[in-house]
Design an enzyme around this catalytic site. Structure first.
Site, PDB file in Angstrom:
ATOM      1  N   HIS A 107       0.823  -1.223   0.000  1.00  0.00           N
ATOM      2  CA  HIS A 107       0.000   0.000   0.000  1.00  0.00           C
ATOM      3  C   HIS A 107       0.852   1.266   0.000  1.00  0.00           C
ATOM      4  O   HIS A 107       0.397   2.312  -0.445  1.00  0.00           O
ATOM      5  CB  HIS A 107      -0.972  -0.008   1.187  1.00  0.00           C
ATOM      6  CG  HIS A 107      -0.317   0.155   2.528  1.00  0.00           C
ATOM      7  ND1 HIS A 107       0.142  -0.908   3.275  1.00  0.00           N
ATOM      8  CD2 HIS A 107      -0.023   1.265   3.243  1.00  0.00           C
ATOM      9  CE1 HIS A 107       0.666  -0.453   4.404  1.00  0.00           C
ATOM     10  NE2 HIS A 107       0.587   0.866   4.411  1.00  0.00           N
ATOM     11  N   HIS A 151       1.436   8.726  12.657  1.00  0.00           N
ATOM     12  CA  HIS A 151       0.582   7.568  12.926  1.00  0.00           C
ATOM     13  C   HIS A 151       1.416   6.459  13.549  1.00  0.00           C
ATOM     14  O   HIS A 151       2.637   6.441  13.395  1.00  0.00           O
ATOM     15  CB  HIS A 151      -0.203   7.099  11.700  1.00  0.00           C
ATOM     16  CG  HIS A 151       0.614   6.637  10.506  1.00  0.00           C
ATOM     17  ND1 HIS A 151       1.634   7.362   9.946  1.00  0.00           N
ATOM     18  CD2 HIS A 151       0.508   5.512   9.747  1.00  0.00           C
ATOM     19  CE1 HIS A 151       2.127   6.711   8.896  1.00  0.00           C
ATOM     20  NE2 HIS A 151       1.474   5.575   8.754  1.00  0.00           N
TER      21      HIS A 151
END
Lengths: 272, 84
Positions: free
Chosen positions: A122, A185
């Protein structure tokens, strides 16, 4: 022709895998921003796209962990994650441009690894999906180690980017440059879901103004404090080195709780 | 112990369909194919997520590994944050 387009984009997988879990306004803001970047990339007339990216244990592991790896394959298949909800595709490569980059880097004493077979996860496929699906161009992925300590320093990433920028400026190709990763994150960590807004705000501001002193000295510890995924901003720092005289403009920034990430998109333009 | 073998096992299950099948069907035999400490072996066989985390499995290996084991996001974070 030189670099004709540059942008930094987040790739946290929630954007496609858990799209509906985000508040509608945040999701629409990010999708509109990605559409804007895709449109501007297409309008730039770029013939090839160099992508500064990171991966997630797909090609590299502790038995062999390059700091940087330049993809010089004929094509790349991805995404490897069946749960990503990004269609499987075969992305064309640009081995000639990859070789041009590698030869120039080695000539000046910067020695990344290279690979004729990379699978894309991804980290690269989210931007490819949003930016190139309707305007496919050959890509040269450059994978950064943002997983395993020690990692390349911000300074090292900046210098790599600057060297690649010099190659692209002298290339016959019209190239676009995409940096992908971040922002704050902490996927899979005990503190997953925490978003360091101060880190994101300061980092985006430094990218926009081209504050190279701050970017080159951004410490591993400060990135780590913003979450393991924040190490990926090394790709953005490399982009800043490649288009050192350009200024950035934020296309969108959203701290998306359900995707557990600060999600940013920024385009760069030559200073007027 | 560096947790190298432990992480190697997790990565194999995450990314190699044949290894995943063996892990699912013959778990103990599969686990015994790696050079693990007793604590690592026990944590794997009981899928003790908190212990695997503390033993040093990288978060981006552990979360996909638990997805393959059917662990939801909420269950995962609850296991890592007992008492919250």
């Amino acid at each position: 022709m030189p670099i004709v387009f540059a942008a930094g984009v987040s790739h946290a997988p929630g954007v496609t895998a858990w799209t509906e879990e985000a508040p509608v306004d945040q999701k629409e803001t990010i999708y509109a921003a990605y559409a804007q970047v895709a449109k501007d990339l297409a309008a730039s007339g770029a013939e090839s796209v160099v992508i500064f990216s990171s991966e997630h244990w797909t090609n590299f592991f502790f038995e062999n962990m390059p700091s940087f790896c330049v993809g010089r394959a004929e094509h790349y298949d991805g995404p490897v994650e069946p749960w990503l909800r990004v269609p499987q595709m075969r992305v064309p490569g640009d081995p000639a441009l990859a070789r041009e980059i590698l030869d120039a880097l080695y000539a000046e004493g910067i020695d990344p690894s290279y690979s004729d077979e990379l699978r894309l996860d991804h980290g690269t496929m989210v931007p490819v999906h949003f930016l190139l699906t309707d305007n496919m161009k050959p890509v040269v992925p450059v994978i950064f180690n943002t997983l395993s300590e020690p990692m390349p320093s911000s300074e090292s990433c900046f210098r790599l980017g600057a060297a690649i920028g010099r190659v692209l400026e002298q290339s016959d190709r019209r190239t676009a440059l995409i940096a992908t990763g971040g922002l704050s994150h902490a996927p899979g960590e005990r503190r997953q879901g925490e978003i360091d807004l101060a880190f994101d705000e300061e980092f985006m501001a430094n990218m926009a103004t081209g504050n190279h002193d701050a970017l080159r000295s951004l410490s591993h510890e400060r990135m780590a404090a913003a979450g393991g995924g924040a190490h990926e901003v090394r790709a953005w720092i490399a982009l800043s080195g490649a288009v050192a005289n350009w200024k950035g403009e934020t296309v969108a920034y959203e701290a998306v709780k359900p995707w557990a990430t600060g999600f940013g998109l920024m385009e760069f333009h030559p200073a007027a | 112990m560096s947790a190298y073998q432990l992480q190697k096992l997790c990565r194999a299950v995450n990314s190699d369909p044949a290894a995943r099948t063996r892990y699912m069907e013959e778990r103990e035999a599969f686990v015994d194919g790696f050079d693990l400490s007793d604590a690592e072996r026990a944590a794997l066989l009981s899928l003790d997520i908190d212990a695997l985390y503390d033993l040093g499995v990288h978060p981006l290996l552990l979360r996909p590994f638990t997805i393959i084991n059917g662990v939801s996001q909420d269950e995962y974070l609850a296991a890592l944050n007992p008492g919250t």
